[in-house]
Write an enzyme that holds these catalytic residues in place. Structure first.
Site, mmCIF file in Angstrom:
data_model
loop_
_atom_site.group_PDB
_atom_site.id
_atom_site.type_symbol
_atom_site.label_atom_id
_atom_site.label_comp_id
_atom_site.label_asym_id
_atom_site.label_seq_id
_atom_site.Cartn_x
_atom_site.Cartn_y
_atom_site.Cartn_z
ATOM 1 N N ASP A 184 47.159 4.846 31.227
ATOM 2 C CA ASP A 184 46.497 5.769 32.158
ATOM 3 C C ASP A 184 45.253 6.422 31.564
ATOM 4 O OD1 ASP A 184 48.718 5.317 33.915
ATOM 5 O OD2 ASP A 184 49.851 6.712 32.655
ATOM 6 N N HIS B 256 45.901 0.628 38.206
ATOM 7 C CA HIS B 256 44.497 0.895 37.900
ATOM 8 C C HIS B 256 43.795 1.466 39.130
ATOM 9 C CE1 HIS B 256 44.517 -2.113 34.308
ATOM 10 N NE2 HIS B 256 45.139 -0.984 34.049
ATOM 11 N N LYS C 204 41.249 3.160 32.370
ATOM 12 C CA LYS C 204 40.729 1.822 32.073
ATOM 13 C C LYS C 204 40.144 1.153 33.310
ATOM 14 C CE LYS C 204 44.696 0.284 30.368
ATOM 15 N NZ LYS C 204 45.524 1.475 30.291
HETATM 16 P P1 IMP Z 1 57.858 -0.927 32.010
HETATM 17 O O1 IMP Z 1 56.554 -1.482 31.606
HETATM 18 O O2 IMP Z 1 57.993 -0.712 33.504
HETATM 19 O O3 IMP Z 1 59.024 -1.690 31.451
HETATM 20 O O4 IMP Z 1 57.992 0.549 31.371
HETATM 21 C C1 IMP Z 1 58.086 0.742 29.970
HETATM 22 C C2 IMP Z 1 57.304 1.950 29.530
HETATM 23 O O5 IMP Z 1 55.927 1.712 29.727
HETATM 24 C C3 IMP Z 1 57.633 3.227 30.307
HETATM 25 O O6 IMP Z 1 57.515 4.333 29.435
HETATM 26 C C4 IMP Z 1 56.527 3.272 31.349
HETATM 27 O O7 IMP Z 1 56.291 4.592 31.815
HETATM 28 C C5 IMP Z 1 55.364 2.741 30.537
HETATM 29 N N1 IMP Z 1 54.316 2.148 31.371
HETATM 30 C C6 IMP Z 1 54.324 0.919 31.939
HETATM 31 N N2 IMP Z 1 53.186 0.719 32.616
HETATM 32 C C7 IMP Z 1 52.439 1.803 32.467
HETATM 33 C C8 IMP Z 1 51.125 2.182 32.918
HETATM 34 O O8 IMP Z 1 50.398 1.447 33.590
HETATM 35 N N3 IMP Z 1 50.705 3.413 32.537
HETATM 36 C C9 IMP Z 1 51.464 4.243 31.769
HETATM 37 N N4 IMP Z 1 52.671 3.932 31.338
HETATM 38 C C10 IMP Z 1 53.157 2.720 31.671
#
Ligand code: IMP
Length: 417
Positions: free
Chosen positions: A8, A36, A11
């Site tokens: 976040d 995004h 980007k």
């Molecule tokens: P997952 O990618 O859904 O498996 O989540 C794993 C970790 O990555 C968690 O802490 C999510 O909050 C974080 N996460 C996944 N995608 C994003 C994103 O686009 N921005 C911020 N955190 C993310």
């Protein structure tokens, strides 16, 4: 272009800007867990699966290292069409893996089971899809092109998944014919977008074109180099671009990191520079720090240079974009974490190699002066108030990496070079 923090960082906006000078934009990892947000031409885009380059009509690639939710992808391709952009600019690697309905169910059920120990995933099926890829049970985008193989693979996967769902997660099993009915339609619609993306990028580079690799998530969420287990299941760091697209690492000329002028984190896990007290909520409101995909409140902290120094290292960063500097305008004083105090009282500028040291790290602050005025009118670095400039230069000095871009607002043109 890589996220230098926990995601976040803004980007989407930077990649949109760089896409204007790029001939191809590629996503190399992750899936619809990304969110995004791009504001361009008076329109707001919230993209999850597609590369941000599509907004500027740049040919865009979803690489082999990605996981694809076919329905999300089709919805976004439809959105392009509605907004007058030819979806034919998108090519998806046949080697990318599909997020299947059971991956979403397992992601949700497994988080529920973990209870207080949950990772805080986006619940989009990302981890389970990558797990199946590694255990060679995955279904790939190219399987969509062959109905016989697709049905066979779905049956094979369901034989195992349904057992897990019923016996371990106490969830409803999936019916092969129901899944098949949906997948047949999706396959037909997605087939025209599948191509050899490694060759596409190789050919583009061979003819001197500019190719931009757009990282999703971020350094601290990297499966190997992030704050495991509170990470995503892919490799957002710069070297992931080579594996995730299928080019050699020698082809990458520059690595631009993107960092906010402060820090946010969604999900669980240690966060040394997290703000204590009401300023956290104030910063969240000012920065609009709520998840694009999940709507969740983001945890907010002051800038953490120890973590950023680490990001410079593991990405081989050649320059940095500092976003959302304007959000800090409301504060008189700006603490910046310059070192960690680890157990035993020692101070270190380096990110701890072991989790327990990180869990127990306390921030050592240097307090910089605020500028107490909005940055809306700034159209060049020379317009920045002296204290804002000093903030940027301080970061640059501490990290020993040039800051190439500074974000001072949401619009496409609110980035100073
Ligand atoms: P997952 O990618 O859904 O498996 O989540 C794993 C970790 O990555 C968690 O802490 C999510 O909050 C974080 N996460 C996944 N995608 C994003 C994103 O686009 N921005 C911020 N955190 C993310």
């Amino acid at each position: 272009m890589v996220g230098a923090q926990w995601g976040d960082e803004g980007k989407g906006k930077i990649v949109d800007l760089l896409a204007q000078e790029s001939d191809v934009v590629c996503r190399y990892q992750g899936g619809p867990n990304a969110g995004h947000t791009i504001v361009a031409g008076g329109e707001t885009w919230k993209l999850r699966q597609l590369p941000s380059g599509v907004v500027s009509r740049t040919p865009s690639v979803i690489g082999a290292g990605c996981v694809v939710d076919p329905q999300v992808l089709l919805d976004e391709l439809e959105l392009l069409r509605e907004r007058g952009i030819d979806p034919g600019i998108v090519t998806v690697s046949g080697n990318a893996h599909l997020i299947m309905p059971w991956h979403l169910t397992i992601d949700q059920a497994s988080e529920r089971r973990l209870g207080k120990l949950q990772i805080g995933t986006t619940r989009r099926g990302i981890g389970p899809a990558y797990a199946d890829k590694a255990s060679r049970l995955g279904i790939r985008v190219q399987d969509l092109l062959d109905p016989k193989i697709l049905r066979q693979k779905i049956r094979l996967a369901l034989d195992e998944k349904n057992l897990w769902l019923e016996r371990v997660y106490e969830a409803e099993p999936f019916d092969l014919d129901d899944i098949w009915a949906d997948m047949e339609v999706l396959a037909h619609r997605l087939a025209p977008f599948v191509g050899d993306t490694s060759l596409l990028v190789h050919d583009a580079l061979g003819t001197g074109k500019n190719v931009l690799f757009e990282g999703a998530q971020a350094t601290m969420l990297d499966l190997d180099h992030g704050t495991y287990p509170f990470v995503t299941s892919s490799n957002p760091i710069a070297s992931g671009a080579a594996t995730g697209v299928g080019i050699g690492p020698t082809r990458i000329d520059r690595v631009l990191g993107v960092s906010k002028a402060y820090v946010t984190r969604v999900g669980e896990g240690p966060f040394p520079s997290e703000i204590e007290g009401p300023q956290q909520a104030q910063l969240r409101e000012l920065g609009g720090e709520f998840g694009t995909v999940t709507g969740r409140e983001r945890r907010c902290g002051w800038l953490d240079l120890v973590a950023l120094r680490y990001a410079v290292r593991v990405n081989g960063m050649t320059s940095l974009a500092l976003t959302k500097l304007d959000v800090l305008s409301a504060f008189d004083e700006l603490p910046v974490c310059v070192r960690y105090r680890v157990r035993g009282g020692d101070e270190t500028p380096h990110f701890p190699a072991h989790q327990s040291d990180f869990h127990h790290a306390d921030p050592v602050w240097e307090v910089l002066e605020g500028w107490a005025q909005p940055l809306d009118g700034c159209t060049s670095v020379a317009d920045l108030p002296p204290a804002a400039r000093a903030y940027v230069e301080f970061v640059e000095r501490e990290l020993d990496v040039p800051i190439e871009l500074v974000g001072v607002g949401a619009a496409r043109d609110s980035v100073l070079a």
